[in-house]
Design a protein around this motif. Structure first.
Motif, PDB file in Angstrom:
ATOM      1  N   TYR A 104       0.804  -1.227   0.000  1.00  9.10           N
ATOM      2  CA  TYR A 104       0.000   0.000   0.000  1.00  9.10           C
ATOM      3  C   TYR A 104       0.837   1.277   0.000  1.00  9.10           C
ATOM      4  CZ  TYR A 104      -3.442  -3.368   1.721  1.00  9.10           C
ATOM      5  OH  TYR A 104      -4.254  -4.470   1.871  1.00  9.10           O
ATOM      6  N   ARG A 116      -0.115   4.547  -2.051  1.00  9.68           N
ATOM      7  CA  ARG A 116      -1.311   5.213  -1.502  1.00  9.68           C
ATOM      8  C   ARG A 116      -0.996   5.910  -0.183  1.00  9.68           C
ATOM      9  NH1 ARG A 116      -5.735   0.690  -1.564  1.00  9.68           N
ATOM     10  NH2 ARG A 116      -4.180  -0.612  -2.536  1.00  9.68           N
ATOM     11  N   ARG A 144       1.210   9.112  -0.746  1.00  9.71           N
ATOM     12  CA  ARG A 144       0.484  10.238  -1.361  1.00  9.71           C
ATOM     13  C   ARG A 144      -0.158  11.131  -0.299  1.00  9.71           C
ATOM     14  NH1 ARG A 144      -3.077   7.319  -5.221  1.00  9.71           N
ATOM     15  NH2 ARG A 144      -1.491   5.972  -6.049  1.00  9.71           N
TER      16      ARG A 144
END
Length: 191
Positions: free
Chosen positions: A68, A71, A74
Protein backbone atom coordinates in the motif's frame (compact mmCIF):
# COMPACT_ATOMS: atom_id res chain seq x y z
CA UNK A 1 -0.38 -2.35 47.93
CA UNK A 2 3.30 -2.62 47.04
CA UNK A 3 4.25 -2.49 43.39
CA UNK A 4 7.57 -4.22 42.73
CA UNK A 5 8.89 -2.42 39.68
CA UNK A 6 12.12 -4.45 39.62
CA UNK A 7 10.16 -7.70 39.69
CA UNK A 8 7.97 -6.54 36.82
CA UNK A 9 11.01 -5.53 34.77
CA UNK A 10 12.71 -8.86 35.46
CA UNK A 11 9.59 -10.84 34.59
CA UNK A 12 8.30 -8.93 31.55
CA UNK A 13 11.25 -6.76 30.50
CA UNK A 14 12.35 -8.67 27.41
CA UNK A 15 8.80 -9.03 26.09
CA UNK A 16 8.01 -5.35 26.75
CA UNK A 17 11.25 -4.38 25.05
CA UNK A 18 10.52 -6.52 22.00
CA UNK A 19 6.99 -5.12 21.65
CA UNK A 20 8.17 -1.55 22.24
CA UNK A 21 10.86 -1.89 19.58
CA UNK A 22 8.34 -3.07 17.00
CA UNK A 23 6.65 0.32 17.18
CA UNK A 24 9.21 2.86 18.28
CA UNK A 25 12.40 1.70 19.82
CA UNK A 26 14.95 4.23 21.00
CA UNK A 27 13.29 4.90 24.34
CA UNK A 28 12.82 1.20 24.99
CA UNK A 29 16.38 0.29 24.03
CA UNK A 30 17.79 3.01 26.27
CA UNK A 31 15.63 1.87 29.19
CA UNK A 32 16.57 -1.74 28.48
CA UNK A 33 20.21 -0.72 28.69
CA UNK A 34 19.56 0.94 32.06
CA UNK A 35 17.81 -2.24 33.27
CA UNK A 36 20.83 -4.27 32.14
CA UNK A 37 23.11 -1.89 34.04
CA UNK A 38 21.01 -2.45 37.14
CA UNK A 39 21.31 -6.22 36.74
CA UNK A 40 17.58 -6.68 36.17
CA UNK A 41 18.09 -7.96 32.61
CA UNK A 42 21.06 -9.43 30.78
CA UNK A 43 22.81 -7.10 28.36
CA UNK A 44 22.86 -9.67 25.53
CA UNK A 45 19.16 -10.47 26.08
CA UNK A 46 18.27 -6.79 25.88
CA UNK A 47 20.25 -6.37 22.65
CA UNK A 48 18.61 -9.47 21.18
CA UNK A 49 15.06 -8.45 22.19
CA UNK A 50 15.56 -4.92 20.80
CA UNK A 51 17.06 -6.31 17.61
CA UNK A 52 14.20 -8.78 17.04
CA UNK A 53 11.59 -6.08 17.75
CA UNK A 54 13.31 -3.70 15.34
CA UNK A 55 13.49 -6.36 12.64
CA UNK A 56 9.83 -7.30 13.01
CA UNK A 57 8.68 -3.68 12.99
CA UNK A 58 10.65 -2.75 9.89
CA UNK A 59 9.67 -5.96 8.08
CA UNK A 60 6.00 -5.21 8.72
CA UNK A 61 6.42 -1.64 7.47
CA UNK A 62 8.38 -2.85 4.43
CA UNK A 63 5.58 -5.24 3.45
CA UNK A 64 3.01 -2.53 4.15
CA UNK A 65 4.99 -0.32 1.77
CA UNK A 66 5.16 -3.09 -0.82
CA UNK A 67 1.38 -3.48 -0.77
CA UNK A 68 0.00 0.00 0.00
CA UNK A 69 3.05 2.28 -0.03
CA UNK A 70 2.13 4.48 -2.96
CA UNK A 71 -1.31 5.21 -1.50
CA UNK A 72 0.13 5.84 1.95
CA UNK A 73 2.90 8.14 0.71
CA UNK A 74 0.48 10.24 -1.36
CA UNK A 75 -1.13 11.32 1.91
CA UNK A 76 2.11 13.02 2.95
CA UNK A 77 1.66 15.84 0.45
CA UNK A 78 3.83 18.26 2.43
CA UNK A 79 6.73 15.79 2.46
CA UNK A 80 6.87 14.75 -1.21
CA UNK A 81 10.25 16.44 -1.67
CA UNK A 82 11.71 14.48 1.26
CA UNK A 83 10.16 11.24 -0.02
CA UNK A 84 11.71 11.96 -3.43
CA UNK A 85 15.14 12.46 -1.84
CA UNK A 86 14.72 9.20 0.06
CA UNK A 87 13.84 7.37 -3.17
CA UNK A 88 16.94 8.78 -4.87
CA UNK A 89 19.08 7.63 -1.93
CA UNK A 90 17.56 4.15 -2.10
CA UNK A 91 18.39 3.91 -5.79
CA UNK A 92 21.95 5.21 -5.33
CA UNK A 93 22.89 3.57 -2.03
CA UNK A 94 20.28 0.95 -1.13
CA UNK A 95 22.43 -0.88 1.42
CA UNK A 96 23.42 2.27 3.28
CA UNK A 97 19.87 3.60 3.27
CA UNK A 98 18.31 0.39 4.61
CA UNK A 99 20.94 0.02 7.35
CA UNK A 100 20.88 3.70 8.23
CA UNK A 101 17.16 4.46 7.99
CA UNK A 102 16.54 3.64 11.64
CA UNK A 103 19.15 6.23 12.62
CA UNK A 104 17.60 9.01 10.50
CA UNK A 105 15.35 11.42 12.36
CA UNK A 106 11.86 11.40 10.90
CA UNK A 107 12.35 8.20 8.89
CA UNK A 108 11.95 5.56 11.61
CA UNK A 109 8.39 4.68 10.54
CA UNK A 110 8.08 6.02 7.01
CA UNK A 111 11.54 4.87 5.84
CA UNK A 112 10.73 1.16 5.57
CA UNK A 113 7.45 2.06 3.83
CA UNK A 114 9.40 4.09 1.25
CA UNK A 115 11.84 1.20 0.84
CA UNK A 116 8.87 -1.13 0.34
CA UNK A 117 7.69 1.00 -2.60
CA UNK A 118 11.11 0.74 -4.23
CA UNK A 119 12.08 -2.30 -6.22
CA UNK A 120 14.46 -3.60 -3.57
CA UNK A 121 14.24 -7.37 -3.33
CA UNK A 122 12.64 -8.62 -0.08
CA UNK A 123 15.55 -10.97 0.75
CA UNK A 124 18.07 -8.15 0.35
CA UNK A 125 15.94 -5.90 2.54
CA UNK A 126 15.71 -8.62 5.19
CA UNK A 127 19.49 -9.15 5.34
CA UNK A 128 20.19 -5.41 5.47
CA UNK A 129 17.41 -4.96 8.02
CA UNK A 130 19.04 -7.57 10.29
CA UNK A 131 22.41 -5.81 10.01
CA UNK A 132 20.85 -2.40 10.70
CA UNK A 133 18.83 -3.70 13.65
CA UNK A 134 21.91 -5.37 15.14
CA UNK A 135 23.93 -2.15 14.96
CA UNK A 136 21.03 -0.02 16.16
CA UNK A 137 20.20 -2.22 19.15
CA UNK A 138 23.84 -2.59 20.20
CA UNK A 139 24.46 1.17 20.03
CA UNK A 140 21.29 2.28 21.85
CA UNK A 141 21.37 -0.47 24.48
CA UNK A 142 25.03 0.40 25.16
CA UNK A 143 24.12 4.07 25.51
CA UNK A 144 21.40 3.12 28.00
CA UNK A 145 23.77 0.81 29.84
CA UNK A 146 26.38 3.55 30.31
CA UNK A 147 23.69 6.14 31.09
CA UNK A 148 22.52 3.77 33.85
CA UNK A 149 25.21 5.19 36.12
CA UNK A 150 23.56 8.59 35.86
CA UNK A 151 19.92 7.40 35.89
CA UNK A 152 20.17 4.59 38.45
CA UNK A 153 20.00 6.74 41.62
CA UNK A 154 16.83 8.39 40.32
CA UNK A 155 15.27 5.02 39.43
CA UNK A 156 15.80 3.72 42.96
CA UNK A 157 13.67 6.58 44.27
CA UNK A 158 10.84 6.10 41.77
CA UNK A 159 9.46 3.05 43.60
CA UNK A 160 9.01 5.17 46.73
CA UNK A 161 7.15 7.89 44.85
CA UNK A 162 5.15 5.71 42.48
CA UNK A 163 2.26 4.93 44.81
CA UNK A 164 1.25 8.61 45.38
CA UNK A 165 1.56 9.29 41.65
CA UNK A 166 -0.72 6.34 40.85
CA UNK A 167 -3.28 7.54 43.41
CA UNK A 168 -3.13 11.06 41.97
CA UNK A 169 -3.60 9.72 38.43
CA UNK A 170 -6.54 7.61 39.59
CA UNK A 171 -8.11 10.66 41.28
CA UNK A 172 -7.71 12.78 38.14
CA UNK A 173 -9.22 10.06 35.95
CA UNK A 174 -12.08 9.62 38.40
CA UNK A 175 -12.69 13.39 38.34
CA UNK A 176 -12.76 13.50 34.54
CA UNK A 177 -15.15 10.54 34.32
CA UNK A 178 -17.39 12.04 37.01
CA UNK A 179 -17.46 15.39 35.19
CA UNK A 180 -18.37 13.64 31.92
CA UNK A 181 -21.20 11.72 33.61
CA UNK A 182 -22.60 14.86 35.26
CA UNK A 183 -22.49 16.83 31.99
CA UNK A 184 -24.14 13.98 30.12
CA UNK A 185 -26.82 13.67 32.80
CA UNK A 186 -27.49 17.45 32.76
CA UNK A 187 -27.82 17.47 28.94
CA UNK A 188 -30.33 14.64 29.07
CA UNK A 189 -32.36 16.47 31.70
CA UNK A 190 -32.26 19.76 29.74
CA UNK A 191 -33.01 18.13 26.36
Amino acid sequence: MHLDINGLITQYGYLALLIGCIAEGETFTLLGGVAAHEGLLHFSGVVLAAMIGGIIGDQLLFWLGRRYGTRILRRFSKHQETIGKANRLIRKHPSMFVIGVRFMYGFRIVGPIIIGTSHLKPLRFFILNVIGAALWSLIFVSLGYFAGQIVAPWLHKIDQHLKPVLWLAAAVIFGIVLRFIIRHWNRRRAG
